[in-house]
Design an enzyme around this catalytic site. Sequence first.
Site, PDB file in Angstrom:
ATOM      1  N   GLU A 127      68.593  14.468  25.657  1.00 24.78           N
ATOM      2  CA  GLU A 127      69.118  15.491  26.565  1.00 24.78           C
ATOM      3  C   GLU A 127      68.725  16.880  26.068  1.00 24.78           C
ATOM      4  O   GLU A 127      68.444  17.073  24.895  1.00 24.78           O
ATOM      5  CB  GLU A 127      70.647  15.388  26.630  1.00 24.78           C
ATOM      6  CG  GLU A 127      71.163  14.127  27.274  1.00 24.78           C
ATOM      7  CD  GLU A 127      70.797  14.016  28.742  1.00 24.78           C
ATOM      8  OE1 GLU A 127      70.549  15.060  29.367  1.00 24.78           O
ATOM      9  OE2 GLU A 127      70.751  12.894  29.253  1.00 24.78           O
ATOM     10  N   SER A 184      70.220  13.326  41.560  1.00 26.72           N
ATOM     11  CA  SER A 184      71.451  12.561  41.398  1.00 26.72           C
ATOM     12  C   SER A 184      72.613  13.496  41.088  1.00 26.72           C
ATOM     13  O   SER A 184      73.745  13.241  41.462  1.00 26.72           O
ATOM     14  CB  SER A 184      71.288  11.523  40.294  1.00 26.72           C
ATOM     15  OG  SER A 184      70.728  12.118  39.152  1.00 26.72           O
ATOM     16  N   ARG A 192      67.845  25.051  40.207  1.00 30.73           N
ATOM     17  CA  ARG A 192      66.988  24.160  41.003  1.00 30.73           C
ATOM     18  C   ARG A 192      67.498  24.012  42.432  1.00 30.73           C
ATOM     19  O   ARG A 192      66.728  23.917  43.376  1.00 30.73           O
ATOM     20  CB  ARG A 192      66.795  22.809  40.324  1.00 30.73           C
ATOM     21  CG  ARG A 192      68.046  22.002  40.103  1.00 30.73           C
ATOM     22  CD  ARG A 192      67.702  20.681  39.439  1.00 30.73           C
ATOM     23  NE  ARG A 192      68.897  19.875  39.214  1.00 30.73           N
ATOM     24  CZ  ARG A 192      68.887  18.663  38.698  1.00 30.73           C
ATOM     25  NH1 ARG A 192      67.739  18.100  38.361  1.00 30.73           N
ATOM     26  NH2 ARG A 192      70.000  18.011  38.537  1.00 30.73           N
ATOM     27  N   TYR A 242      61.146  20.423  27.362  1.00 27.42           N
ATOM     28  CA  TYR A 242      62.055  19.548  28.130  1.00 27.42           C
ATOM     29  C   TYR A 242      61.402  19.228  29.473  1.00 27.42           C
ATOM     30  O   TYR A 242      61.609  19.887  30.482  1.00 27.42           O
ATOM     31  CB  TYR A 242      63.421  20.216  28.301  1.00 27.42           C
ATOM     32  CG  TYR A 242      64.463  19.285  28.897  1.00 27.42           C
ATOM     33  CD1 TYR A 242      64.805  18.094  28.257  1.00 27.42           C
ATOM     34  CD2 TYR A 242      65.096  19.593  30.097  1.00 27.42           C
ATOM     35  CE1 TYR A 242      65.747  17.240  28.805  1.00 27.42           C
ATOM     36  CE2 TYR A 242      66.048  18.750  30.648  1.00 27.42           C
ATOM     37  CZ  TYR A 242      66.358  17.578  29.999  1.00 27.42           C
ATOM     38  OH  TYR A 242      67.297  16.724  30.545  1.00 27.42           O
ATOM     39  N   LYS A 246      61.293  13.205  35.480  1.00 24.96           N
ATOM     40  CA  LYS A 246      61.103  13.750  36.828  1.00 24.96           C
ATOM     41  C   LYS A 246      59.623  13.961  37.133  1.00 24.96           C
ATOM     42  O   LYS A 246      59.186  13.745  38.241  1.00 24.96           O
ATOM     43  CB  LYS A 246      61.887  15.052  36.978  1.00 24.96           C
ATOM     44  CG  LYS A 246      63.382  14.786  36.912  1.00 24.96           C
ATOM     45  CD  LYS A 246      64.201  16.046  36.797  1.00 24.96           C
ATOM     46  CE  LYS A 246      65.665  15.726  36.660  1.00 24.96           C
ATOM     47  NZ  LYS A 246      65.985  15.051  35.370  1.00 24.96           N
TER      48      LYS A 246
END
Length: 351
Positions: A127, A184, A192, A242, A246
Amino acid sequence: MAFLLQNLLAQKTGKILALLLAAACFVQLVMNGSISQESWTEKKYTKIPEPTVVLVWHWPFHTEFTPREDVCLKLHAIDNCILTRNRSMFDGADVVVFHHRELQTNRSSLPQQTRPPNQKWLWVSMESPTNTKRIHQYNGCFNWTMTYKADSDIFLPYGALKKNDQPSNFSIPKKSGLLTWVVSNYRRTSLRAKVHANLSKHIDIQMYGRAAGTFLPSERLLPTISRYAFYLAFENSIHKDYITEKIWRNAFIAGSVPVVLGPPRENYERFVPPDSFIHVNDFASTEELASFLTALSTNRTRYEQYFNWRKTYTVKISTEWTERLCNICTKFHELPQQKIYHNLHSWFHQQ
Ligand SMILES: *[C@@H]1O[C@H](CO)[C@@H](O)[C@H](O)[C@H]1NC(C)=O
Ligand SMILES: *[C@@H]1O[C@H](CO)[C@@H](O)[C@H](O)[C@H]1NC(C)=O
Ligand SMILES: *[C@@H]1O[C@H](CO)[C@@H](O)[C@H](O)[C@H]1NC(C)=O
Ligand SMILES: *[C@@H]1O[C@H](CO)[C@@H](O)[C@H](O)[C@H]1NC(C)=O
Ligand SMILES: *[C@@H]1O[C@H](CO)[C@@H](O)[C@H](O)[C@H]1NC(C)=O
Ligand SMILES: *[C@@H]1O[C@H](CO)[C@@H](O)[C@H](O)[C@H]1NC(C)=O
């Protein structure tokens, strides 16, 4: 005539036709192998010089999974690497692995025993700092790190490119839609979501996910995305390196051109070819980005240029925890034998 428009018109002539198109497209994808999620490490046999014991203190996300001790050899061809969850093996473990999520609350989940002098404690997080809480309490606790940050002791990216031995036969999946986004965890106030909202004023974006009321089961994810020319690979938070599934899985494996929101273009270009993605920051406004995408979708020649790199590279993604953990053994003997992360928090937040 625009290749996209043709497909869109075809789809509008009837649902059955659209379904057939989708099915054909899926078959084509599977045959091309572009949806195969090949594993990240090479499956060639590797023998670790000395038997190495990797003790996983909590299996990531607390799953019940208990690896067989020979899992690294059987599944990943890594010999002399013992992966275990058996805490009675603490004293003999070379590396003890801690996944941050299970430590996040407080230090009570750490081992209570005295550490053997040469044992390494390895801190793992996939993460970003935004979603990794209370790191301070572990300053001075760990010897090594394994994260998506490229300067980790063990770099664990979400994906990587492997150079092909011979030109690959990748072919672009059939397109019937322009632009899609699967999200999600939708928060209206996130960057975003704002970029998406602005962009959607100028271009049609098909949104999937719970927030959109169109939940996609995992087996439908890639076949659905592959039908769109572009995919919004928008990271949930912006940090150096990061760059997540995606882009690697949702866009590249599906065969859709990613429009990225994340670290600067230069950072992406450390990991993927410059002509494999479109960066939101390349445009002065979302309106300009929208016109660019619209124009690109009507010029097949220009659009195909975003796939040129596929001749040279194949995308590999990393999803299996056993694979990631067995890989520790292959790195073990190259890593600094004396090291302490005195300030893990600032190291992890460093851009
Ligand atoms: C755990 O390790 C200990 C010490 O090596 C051993 O005696 C015990 O049988 C192991 N337990 C399991 C469930 O494998
Ligand atoms: C520490 O965290 C555990 C869960 O990981 C929790 O059960 C426990 O109550 C916490 N202890 C304190 C003192 O907060
Ligand atoms: C690509 O196509 C050529 C000729 O059809 C074939 O010989 C080759 O094995 C294919 N390569 C892959 C990776 O599928
Ligand atoms: C969205 O558009 C508004 C109005 O044009 C602009 O002020 C704002 O900066 C944009 N936000 C983002 C995140 O693009
Ligand atoms: C399509 O793109 C190609 C390559 O960028 C360019 O040479 C060509 O002029 C474009 N065609 C049209 C109709 O804009
Ligand atoms: C690992 O870190 C601990 C805690 O800071 C430290 O006491 C120990 O000396 C380190 N071990 C090695 C082998 O670097």
